[in-house]
Scaffold this motif. Structure first.
Motif, short mmCIF file in Angstrom:
data_model
loop_
_atom_site.label_atom_id
_atom_site.label_comp_id
_atom_site.label_asym_id
_atom_site.label_seq_id
_atom_site.Cartn_x
_atom_site.Cartn_y
_atom_site.Cartn_z
N ASN A 1 0.85 -1.19 0.00
CA ASN A 1 0.00 0.00 0.00
C ASN A 1 0.88 1.24 0.00
OD1 ASN A 1 -1.93 -1.94 1.99
ND2 ASN A 1 -2.86 -0.89 0.28
N GLY A 2 0.56 2.18 -0.84
CA GLY A 2 1.32 3.42 -0.89
C GLY A 2 2.63 3.31 -1.63
N ALA A 3 2.86 2.19 -2.32
CA ALA A 3 4.12 2.02 -3.04
C ALA A 3 4.18 2.92 -4.27
CB ALA A 3 4.29 0.56 -3.46
N GLY B 1 -6.11 14.09 -7.48
CA GLY B 1 -5.41 15.14 -6.74
C GLY B 1 -4.83 16.13 -7.73
N GLU C 1 -8.72 3.25 -9.84
CA GLU C 1 -9.04 2.69 -8.54
C GLU C 1 -10.21 3.49 -7.98
OE1 GLU C 1 -5.86 3.51 -5.82
OE2 GLU C 1 -6.15 1.65 -4.74
N GLU D 1 -6.05 -2.31 -9.84
CA GLU D 1 -6.66 -3.21 -8.85
C GLU D 1 -8.10 -3.59 -9.15
OE1 GLU D 1 -5.52 -3.10 -4.88
OE2 GLU D 1 -4.16 -1.39 -5.10
N GLN E 1 -2.74 -6.13 -6.04
CA GLN E 1 -2.13 -6.34 -4.72
C GLN E 1 -2.02 -7.82 -4.40
OE1 GLN E 1 -2.41 -4.60 -1.12
NE2 GLN E 1 -3.01 -2.55 -1.80
N1 ATP Z 1 -3.73 13.02 -3.79
C1 ATP Z 1 -2.59 12.77 -3.13
N2 ATP Z 1 -2.01 13.76 -2.41
C2 ATP Z 1 -0.85 13.54 -1.75
N3 ATP Z 1 -0.21 12.36 -1.73
C3 ATP Z 1 -0.73 11.35 -2.42
C4 ATP Z 1 -1.96 11.49 -3.15
N4 ATP Z 1 -2.24 10.31 -3.74
C5 ATP Z 1 -1.25 9.46 -3.39
N5 ATP Z 1 -0.34 10.08 -2.60
C6 ATP Z 1 0.86 9.48 -2.02
O1 ATP Z 1 1.60 8.87 -3.04
C7 ATP Z 1 2.10 7.61 -2.61
C8 ATP Z 1 1.68 6.53 -3.57
O2 ATP Z 1 0.28 6.42 -3.54
P1 ATP Z 1 -0.50 5.40 -4.48
O3 ATP Z 1 -1.94 5.71 -4.37
O4 ATP Z 1 0.09 5.45 -5.82
O5 ATP Z 1 -0.19 4.02 -3.79
P2 ATP Z 1 -0.68 2.57 -4.23
O6 ATP Z 1 0.53 1.78 -4.45
O7 ATP Z 1 -1.66 2.66 -5.31
O8 ATP Z 1 -1.38 2.12 -2.89
P3 ATP Z 1 -2.71 1.23 -2.70
O9 ATP Z 1 -2.29 -0.18 -2.77
O10 ATP Z 1 -3.15 1.58 -1.31
O11 ATP Z 1 -3.69 1.63 -3.73
C9 ATP Z 1 1.56 7.39 -1.21
O12 ATP Z 1 2.61 7.66 -0.30
C10 ATP Z 1 0.47 8.38 -1.06
O13 ATP Z 1 0.43 8.86 0.24
#
Ligand code: ATP
Ligand code: MG
Lengths: 288, 246, 328
Positions: free
Chosen positions: B41-43, B58, B91, B169, B201
């Motif tokens: 998560n958050g990768a 965003g 997503e 996902e 995931q």
């Molecule tokens: N709108 C946003 N504003 C600020 N930071 C963001 C925003 N969206 C994502 N991030 C940051 O960017 C990083 C990557 O987020 P991302 O959503 O790409 O992760 P992910 O791998 O898709 O996670 P998940 O498995 O939870 O979907 C995270 O640290 C998150 O906090």
């Protein structure tokens, strides 16, 4: 005063109100935008029509599309200036900017058209119809017919055509609409241009009923607001019904209580509704 | 085999405010390839696929070069990339909830038919692929289950004539049995000629269907290779565990 | 900056500010302009905390201004009350009006809220024009000069009214800065920036909004109070859109949440209108355009354009190796 006569007045007024509000209904339903310059755009539409008819000597039927074109231009420029705010959905700034536009339009119109009152005469407005002891003009009939046609066509376009579907997509979720290949900016610009054209058409038809002044437009905003909110924000059918109801209310209130306070009374009714059912006026995306 | 990848991004960098959420020197997907992107998560998985489209809910800063069939997409707004055949099923909210299934599937734009290797799915094609959607065609998007929404999301993308599909996902929140159904559907789409980048995931399920796997950690690719080799990579096991700790 | 130095600086600025009309030549026109700038700035400060801090657009502040002016006119003309009692009356009255409006709009958000406040302003104008009690379209005349007999103070012209206007301005600025440091001010900011977070940390947004309203309305009403004395008569034109646009422009033009922003904004606008006017209609176009362009293209106001230059200086003065906190 005669009850049936007030009924006729109310019906005409109701269609006029619905027509005045329609641009904003679509604006709200599709773009989640408000336009506090709506009233001044109405004023401008009335004056452009008046200028075309009485200064340039254009036939009424030519002056109307000219006024609508000016409305399109104004709406387009407004949205072009606000586009970044719209894309960011910065409603607070958008409201203030549209208010500013209304103010500028007022200043510009007063500069160009002067600040004295004028009468917009059309081939219909001077022809009276007497039917028993009822009285109305051909202009009144035109208002009712155009309003009904306009609403029917609009409802069809929004519900059944591709353009309507694109607009509803943007209304529900602009980001997701982009992923469906929709050019969101263009939809926003188009919606505002439509608002400009619609309010100009309303002005060209409704303004002949009363003298026109460059300082007018405030009552129109309030009426539009009441129609849009009571009709269920963004709902086309709801706006029509609410417009009609408000027209009847205003006609009877004006006749039996006080014409000066008719708008205030309509507003008071709205406040009452909002206090009782603040959440009851759900937003229906896409202007159904 | 055609040497030029269908989709290729170089120096892709995405930053939220001052935070660099993604920094990928190169990622490529070849013709008829199913590439999986995994990570905790958050990768940065979503950031990656969104960044390829220049799209986001965003307001990040995206830089780098994205090529589709050798054409530079970097300067195009998201809807133009969509028209060029780069499609994203995001997503979270992925269907229009106030519209019926049928309306969701009605063509929103006229995708040009000129692009090479683009297959245009008719409404009947997608109903054949997802009979469930046909049964529900008059239901509103808001009345669909999670799995049905995923189907509708994929189906809507197919209607736009994809050249490359980015799937974020698709199995999220689905029952285990449905997960493999969705992934197998994706596999069969690839077998019938589509090129797909799949964020997933559920590594165990993903590794069964993908051709290649990319492992993301803190916005960087830390491992990548054919699925068969990646299966034994210790770091994959780690990420796989990471997905379940969260 | 050290807060002690800051206080001294502000005190010095406050003293210098008092002599601005004298420094500008002290003519009648200068005093008239300065008094109006002070009054309109106070009016704008009331709106400032609603727009800048709470993040909502109230379009009913002209009504608060008018309530202050009309109450003062009624109390001083009909009841013969002096400025202190008329101020108390104006504040009491506006609190009632603001509470009623706050109650009605409690559940409303965003544009519906703004629409209701706008409609209130339009309807208030209709009432003011038609209700004989408020003088109808003639308005209320014969408001006596501002006189505090127990102090032996009487303001017969703008020059003599200036100390009062200036004092009112200082009080308003103090109130706004105190508000921003207060718990309420911080809660308002929280509601503004992240409503959900505010709710989860135990802040009730509706209550905060009502409270901010009740702080804001008296500030704007007190401007109406002094305006009544300054003009000696009051009519429905205090409800004109001009005042609304003036307030909004003043609040945003320099940049939001700058303590002196509204004052400088009003000053700029008034100087243009009083000394560089192109006629009423062109001035309208100018004022409206400034408002539009600021919001559409200068999200941080005029100050946001100038600020980077200031940062250049600071950066140069910062010792090497010390990180500069990012300006968010
Ligand atoms: N709108 C946003 N504003 C600020 N930071 C963001 C925003 N969206 C994502 N991030 C940051 O960017 C990083 C990557 O987020 P991302 O959503 O790409 O992760 P992910 O791998 O898709 O996670 P998940 O498995 O939870 O979907 C995270 O640290 C998150 O906090
Ligand atoms: Mg993600």
């Amino acid at each position: 005063m005669n009850f049936t006569q007030q009924l006729v007045n109310g019906i005409v007024l109701g269609h006029a109100y619905a027509l005045i509000a329609i641009g904003w209904t679509v604006l709200l339903g599709v773009a989640r935008l408000v336009n506090f310059g709506h009233g001044q755009m109405y004023m401008l539409g009335a004056f452009v029509t008046w200028y075309g008819v009485s200064r340039l000597g254009l036939p009424y039927f030519v002056a109307i599309p000219v006024a609508m074109l000016v409305g399109v231009a104004v709406g387009y420029v407004m949205q072009r200036v606000m586009l970044q705010l719209t894309l960011k959905q910065d409603l607070v700034s958008i409201m203030i900017v549209t208010l500013g536009f209304g103010y500028v339009l007022h200043g510009a119109a007063a500069l160009f058209f002067g600040s004295t009152g004028q009468i917009l005469e059309t081939p219909f407005s001077t022809k009276d119809i007497y039917w028993g002891d009822l009285w109305f003009t051909y202009q009144d009939i035109a208002i009712v017919i155009v309003a009904i046609l306009f609403f029917a066509v609009l409802k069809y376009v929004i519900d059944r055509t591709r353009i309507g579907r694109l607009a509803r997509m943007v209304a529900e979720d602009p980001q997701l609409a982009q992923l469906a290949g929709v050019n969101v900016r263009r939809v926003y610009l188009g919606v505002f241009a439509f608002e400009g054209a619609a309010v100009a058409l309303a002005a060209a038809l409704v303004a002949p009923r009363t003298p026109i002044l460059t300082s007018m437009g405030f009552d129109e905003v309030i009426i539009t607001f009441v129609v849009v909110v009571l009709g269920g924000i963004g709902s086309v059918t709801g706006s029509y019904v609410a417009g009609l109801a408000l027209g009847l209310f205003t006609a009877f209130f004006g006749a039996f209580v006080s014409p000066a306070y008719a708008t205030a009374a309509a507003f008071a009714v709205l406040i009452a509704v909002l206090v009782v059912r603040p959440g009851g006026l759900a937003v229906s995306p896409g202007g159904r | 085999m055609n040497t030029r990848p269908v989709l290729e991004a170089t120096n892709l960098r995405v930053a939220y405010g001052g935070n660099i959420a993604l920094d990928v020197p190169r990622i490529a997907v070849r013709e008829r390839e199913l590439v999986g992107v995994v990570g905790a998560n958050g990768a940065g998985k979503s950031t990656l696929v969104n960044g390829l489209l220049g799209w986001s809910r965003g307001s990040p800063k995206v830089s780098g070069k994205v090529m589709l069939d050798g054409k530079d997409m970097s300067r195009l707004p998201p809807h133009e990339r969509v028209k060029a055949g780069l499609l994203l099923i995001p997503e979270g909210k992925l269907v229009f909830t106030q519209m019926s299934v049928e309306e969701n599937l009605a063509a929103s734009v006229n995708a040009p038919h000129d692009g090479q290797g683009r297959r245009h799915y008719s409404i009947d094609d997608v109903y054949t692929l997802f009979p469930r959607l046909y049964e529900r065609r008059h239901h509103l998007g808001s009345q669909l289950s999670g799995g049905e929404r995923q189907m509708l999301g994929i189906a809507r993308a197919l209607r736009l004539g994809p050249r490359a599909l980015l799937l974020d996902e698709p199995s999220i929140g689905l029952a285990p049995r449905l997960v493999s159904t969705v992934l197998e559907t994706v596999r069969s789409l690839v077998d019938s000629g589509l090129t797909v980048l799949l964020v997933e995931q559920n590594v165990r399920a993903a590794i069964e269907v993908v051709d290649r796997l990319v492992l993301l950690e803190r916005g960087r690719i830390i491992a990548e290779g054919p699925a068969s080799e990646m299966r034994d990579d210790p770091r994959i096991a780690e990420a796989y565990l990471g997905a379940h700790v969260a | 900056m050290n807060s002690g130095i800051k206080t001294v600086l502000f005190a010095a600025l406050a003293v210098i500010g008092f002599f601005v009309p004298t420094l500008l030549g002290g003519s009648g026109a200068v005093y008239a302009a300065c008094v109006l700038i002070a009054i309109f700035a106070v009016m704008s400060y009331g709106l400032d905390i609603v727009v800048s801090d709470l993040g909502e657009v109230s379009l009913a502040h002209t009504v608060f201004f008018a309530v202050g002016a009309y109450t003062t006119a009624l109390l001083s003309v009909s009841a013969g009350l002096g400025p202190v009692l008329s101020l108390a009356g104006a504040i009491l009255m506006v609190l009632l009006v603001a509470a009623a409006l706050g109650f009605v709009t409690l559940q409303l958000r965003e544009f519906v809220f703004s629409l209701v406040t706008y409609a209130v302003a339009v309807v208030a104008a209709t009432i003011a024009q038609n209700w004989d009690f408020l003088g109808g379209s003639d308005g209320l005349r014969g408001i006596p000069a501002f006189e505090l007999s127990w102090l032996g103070f009487k303001a017969r012209n703008d020059q003599e009214l200036w100390p009062v206007a200036y004092l009112l301005l200082l009080v308003a600025i103090y109130l706004v800065s105190a508000f921003r440091r207060s718990k309420l001010g911080q809660a308002a900011m929280m509601v503004h920036l992240n409503q959900r977070l505010a709710v989860t940390s135990g802040v009730d947004p509706q209550r905060i909004r009502l409270q901010v309203f009740l702080v804001s309305a008296p500030i704007t009403a007190s401007a109406g109070w002094l305006y009544a004395y300054q003009r000696a008569y009051i009519s429905a034109d205090v409800l004109e859109t001009y005042f609304l646009i003036l307030m909004l422009t003043a609040v945003v033009v320099m940049g939001r949440r700058l303590l002196l922003g509204p004052l400088l904004g009003v000053a700029l606008i008034q100087i243009q209108e009083k000394f560089f006017s192109f006629g009423g209609y062109v001035d309208k176009i100018i004022l409206g355009s400034v408002l539009i362009l600021t919001l559409a293209f200068l999200p941080n106001g005029l100050f946001g354009v100038v600020a980077p230059l200031r940062n250049l200086f600071i950066r140069r003065a910062t010792p090497v190796g010390k990180t500069i906190p990012e300006r968010s």
